[in-house]
Design a protein around this motif. Structure first.
Motif, PDB file in Angstrom:
ATOM      1  N   ASN A  38     -31.865   1.028  -0.915  1.00 41.25           N
ATOM      2  CA  ASN A  38     -32.244  -0.119  -1.756  1.00 41.25           C
ATOM      3  C   ASN A  38     -31.178  -1.222  -1.745  1.00 41.25           C
ATOM      4  N   GLY A  39     -30.694  -1.518  -0.549  1.00 45.02           N
ATOM      5  CA  GLY A  39     -29.764  -2.638  -0.391  1.00 45.02           C
ATOM      6  C   GLY A  39     -28.306  -2.338  -0.718  1.00 45.02           C
ATOM      7  N   GLU A  40     -28.047  -1.123  -1.193  1.00 45.98           N
ATOM      8  CA  GLU A  40     -26.661  -0.750  -1.524  1.00 45.98           C
ATOM      9  C   GLU A  40     -26.192   0.310  -0.527  1.00 45.98           C
ATOM     10  N   PRO A  41     -24.869   0.430  -0.309  1.00 46.14           N
ATOM     11  CA  PRO A  41     -24.399   1.523   0.566  1.00 46.14           C
ATOM     12  C   PRO A  41     -24.878   2.872   0.024  1.00 46.14           C
ATOM     13  N   PHE A  42     -25.364   3.730   0.916  1.00 49.26           N
ATOM     14  CA  PHE A  42     -25.824   5.071   0.529  1.00 49.26           C
ATOM     15  C   PHE A  42     -24.594   5.980   0.493  1.00 49.26           C
ATOM     16  N   GLU A  43     -24.287   6.498  -0.674  1.00 49.87           N
ATOM     17  CA  GLU A  43     -23.012   7.211  -0.853  1.00 49.87           C
ATOM     18  C   GLU A  43     -22.854   8.375   0.122  1.00 49.87           C
ATOM     19  N   ALA A  44     -23.951   9.107   0.364  1.00 49.38           N
ATOM     20  CA  ALA A  44     -23.870  10.349   1.135  1.00 49.38           C
ATOM     21  C   ALA A  44     -24.092  10.118   2.631  1.00 49.38           C
ATOM     22  N   CYS A  45     -23.528   9.063   3.179  1.00 50.46           N
ATOM     23  CA  CYS A  45     -23.650   8.777   4.617  1.00 50.46           C
ATOM     24  C   CYS A  45     -22.316   9.126   5.266  1.00 50.46           C
ATOM     25  N   SER A  46     -22.352   9.959   6.297  1.00 47.68           N
ATOM     26  CA  SER A  46     -21.108  10.430   6.934  1.00 47.68           C
ATOM     27  C   SER A  46     -20.205   9.274   7.351  1.00 47.68           C
ATOM     28  N   ARG A  47     -20.802   8.276   7.994  1.00 47.42           N
ATOM     29  CA  ARG A  47     -19.981   7.166   8.505  1.00 47.42           C
ATOM     30  C   ARG A  47     -19.408   6.344   7.355  1.00 47.42           C
ATOM     31  N   SER A  48     -20.220   6.166   6.284  1.00 43.20           N
ATOM     32  CA  SER A  48     -19.721   5.410   5.128  1.00 43.20           C
ATOM     33  C   SER A  48     -18.604   6.169   4.421  1.00 43.20           C
ATOM     34  N   LEU A  67     -30.861  -5.431  13.205  1.00 41.11           N
ATOM     35  CA  LEU A  67     -29.468  -5.669  12.798  1.00 41.11           C
ATOM     36  C   LEU A  67     -29.371  -5.972  11.304  1.00 41.11           C
ATOM     37  N   ALA A  68     -30.501  -6.418  10.721  1.00 39.26           N
ATOM     38  CA  ALA A  68     -30.510  -6.709   9.282  1.00 39.26           C
ATOM     39  C   ALA A  68     -30.937  -5.485   8.464  1.00 39.26           C
ATOM     40  N   GLY A  69     -31.214  -4.355   9.149  1.00 34.40           N
ATOM     41  CA  GLY A  69     -31.513  -3.121   8.400  1.00 34.40           C
ATOM     42  C   GLY A  69     -32.989  -2.786   8.290  1.00 34.40           C
ATOM     43  N   SER A  70     -33.796  -3.198   9.289  1.00 36.19           N
ATOM     44  CA  SER A  70     -35.244  -2.934   9.191  1.00 36.19           C
ATOM     45  C   SER A  70     -35.619  -1.464   9.376  1.00 36.19           C
ATOM     46  N   GLU A  71     -34.747  -0.660  10.009  1.00 35.90           N
ATOM     47  CA  GLU A  71     -35.166   0.708  10.361  1.00 35.90           C
ATOM     48  C   GLU A  71     -34.932   1.684   9.211  1.00 35.90           C
ATOM     49  N   LEU A  72     -36.027   2.296   8.778  1.00 32.61           N
ATOM     50  CA  LEU A  72     -36.009   3.158   7.588  1.00 32.61           C
ATOM     51  C   LEU A  72     -36.195   4.617   7.979  1.00 32.61           C
ATOM     52  N   TRP A  81     -27.106   1.385  22.196  1.00 30.98           N
ATOM     53  CA  TRP A  81     -26.942   2.292  21.044  1.00 30.98           C
ATOM     54  C   TRP A  81     -26.012   1.628  20.039  1.00 30.98           C
ATOM     55  N   LEU A  82     -26.371   1.725  18.764  1.00 34.19           N
ATOM     56  CA  LEU A  82     -25.482   1.179  17.719  1.00 34.19           C
ATOM     57  C   LEU A  82     -25.284   2.211  16.621  1.00 34.19           C
ATOM     58  N   ALA A  83     -24.033   2.539  16.338  1.00 32.97           N
ATOM     59  CA  ALA A  83     -23.737   3.425  15.206  1.00 32.97           C
ATOM     60  C   ALA A  83     -24.010   2.632  13.924  1.00 32.97           C
ATOM     61  N   SER A  84     -24.591   3.324  12.947  1.00 37.30           N
ATOM     62  CA  SER A  84     -24.999   2.616  11.726  1.00 37.30           C
ATOM     63  C   SER A  84     -24.486   3.316  10.478  1.00 37.30           C
ATOM     64  N   ASN A  85     -24.361   2.522   9.418  1.00 43.13           N
ATOM     65  CA  ASN A  85     -24.114   3.079   8.083  1.00 43.13           C
ATOM     66  C   ASN A  85     -25.450   3.070   7.354  1.00 43.13           C
TER      67      ASN A  85
END
Ligand code: GLU
Ligand code: MG
Length: 461
Positions: free
Chosen positions: A107-117, A56-61, A99-103
């Motif tokens: 490097n700790g910032e929103p990734f601009e090219a993410c569909s959900r973002s 939930l804290a973003g461990s999955e890369l 299942w959890l939809a993710s953004n």
């Protein structure tokens, strides 16, 4: 009907350790950090529930270069999935997995090219204008079985009528998997209100309540996964290819859109008293429509994103007569030949050009952005088309200024590349990734020599 408010699996603000305990008590053993690629297809890593807090804290890369439409170099750092707790959904067919939809983050910032973002960003623009984007997507799809010779046939052998639309026997013959699917949707709180046999042999539609566009986009991407899985368990293939058969209707994903007042929830597309234009929508909705019409050719590349999509956007090409898919850039009343239709009950606008293969996040982001532009500029869509657009002569269309949607993916991607709006909405990197991918897709198709060409030309000259 009011918008469906999604039931959350756990209350907002609950600490991660508490969430883990809650899920463990429900016998959940795995959590999926899921996001979509360019095609709107879910990609994920699974973590055992003991690792939920880290996940939930973003461990999955993820290494973006391994996917379509996550524009990264092979040498780049990974993107991380930041799951949205509000989207948590226990798989109806596997109660031990959530299942959890993710953004995506980089490097700790929103990734601009993410569909959900990308959808989240346009949603924020709407919120800043005082709007919430409400969306209901109609899911049309084929359910097929492979014949002994490898051919594809409708799931039930009796599904062979020339006009199978609304066929009750066809519906009842398929009630096994359909019941499981509809039950699963309703258990998730989606509010299915109708389902039927569609116009093609083997084609079905399940309709569920509209919601905030982000919720609906999550549901549409999850729905495809779920329908495929439930059908697979019945030995069947659920296909979201837009036009699997030249002689049957294609699968649309009609986007039913409205803006609600962010504070009161009131539907701002409801017509004013007296409804001067007589179309069942407000002046605000008319400006929204005008924005979409302005950018329709570029939007088409995203809502009808495959080579095959354009074989659906034709007048004829179905055993039952017409295709009910739009061909011309027009809006109007309840009539289904309009690209943008205002259904009889009013208060919403239905985009009929979208198909079952679209990435629901990118599609809704671009439609919303175009609609907001129309509102900001106070655009007027001009006169509505109240006639059968399929029957208008080229002269009549010219006189009314009705142009044609792109006729193939190659044309669509070039207008997408030339229109500034998609770059503003997607960001430069995602717009470029989309253009590169779709140009290549078109070129690959164009480079093929088909059986149709040999049949036609080999001995003609
Ligand atoms: N299947 C048609 C399409 O391709 C639409 C039929 C309907 O109006 O439901 O959009
Ligand atoms: Mg339909």
């Amino acid at each position: 009907m009011s918008a469906a408010v999604p039931a959350r699996l756990w209350p907002e603000g609950m600490g991660a350790a508490e969430v883990r305990a809650l899920l463990e008590a429900r016998q959940v053993r795995y959590a999926l950090a899921s996001f979509v690629d360019l095609h709107g297809v879910c990609k994920a890593k699974a973590v055992p529930i003991a690792h939920l807090e880290a996940m939930l804290a973003g461990s999955e890369l993820f290494t973006g270069a391994a996917l379509d439409g996550v524009p990264q170099d092979v040498s780049d750092d990974e993107v991380a999935a930041l799951p949205d707790p509000a989207s948590a959904t226990v798989l109806p067919w596997r109660s031990d997995t959530v299942w959890l939809a993710s953004n995506l983050q980089f490097n700790g910032e929103p990734f601009e090219a993410c569909s959900r973002s990308i959808l989240c960003r346009v949603r924020e623009q709407a919120a800043a204008m005082g709007f919430r984007f409400q969306l209901g997507v109609e899911t049309e799809f084929f359910v097929l079985r492979r014949g002994a010779d490898g051919s594809l046939e409708p799931a039930s052998a009796s599904d062979s009528l020339e006009k199978p639309c609304y066929d009750l026997r066809g519906l009842l013959d398929n009630l096994g998997w359909l019941d499981e699917l509809v039950q699963a949707m309703n258990d998730l709180g989606w509010g299915v209100y109708s389902f039927d046999h569609e116009d093609g042999n083997g084609q079905f539609e399940t309709d569920f309540g509209y919601a905030d566009a982000l919720v609906t986009a999550d549901r549409v991407s999850f729905f495809r996964l779920m329908a495929r899985e439930i059908c697979r368990r019945h030995g069947l293939l659920a296909s979201f290819m837009p036009k699997p058969f030249a002689d049957r209707t294609g699968s649309g994903a009609h986007f039913n859109m409205s803006l609600a007042d962010l504070a009161s929830g009131a539907n701002l597309f409801e017509p004013e008293a007296g409804d001067a234009a007589g179309l069942g929508v407000s002046p605000l909705a008319r400006s929204f429509i005008a924005g979409i019409l302005r950018h329709a050719p570029a939007i088409c590349a995203v809502i009808a994103p495959t080579v095959n999509s354009y074989k659906r956007l034709v007048v004829q090409g179905s055993m039952s007569g017409f295709t009910w898919a739009p061909v011309f850039i027009c809006y109007g009343n309840n009539n289904r030949t309009n690209m943008l239709r205002i259904p009889g009950a009013g208060g919403r606008v239905e985009c009929r050009a979208a198909d079952s293969a679209c990435n629901p996040y990118l599609a809704s982001a671009l439609l919303l952005a175009a609609g907001l532009e129309g509102i900001r500029e106070g655009l007027d869509p001009g006169p509505a088309n109240l006639e059968n657009a399929y029957r208008l002569t080229p002269e009549q269309r010219q006189a009314r200024g009705l142009t044609t949607l792109p006729r193939n993916l190659g044309e669509a991607v070039e207008v997408f590349a030339a229109d500034p709006l998609p770059r503003q909405v997607f960001g430069e990197a995602m717009a470029e990734a989309f253009i590169d991918f779709k140009r290549q897709e078109w070129n690959d198709y164009h480079a093929e020599v088909s059986a149709w060409e040999r049949d036609r030309y080999l001995e003609l000259f």
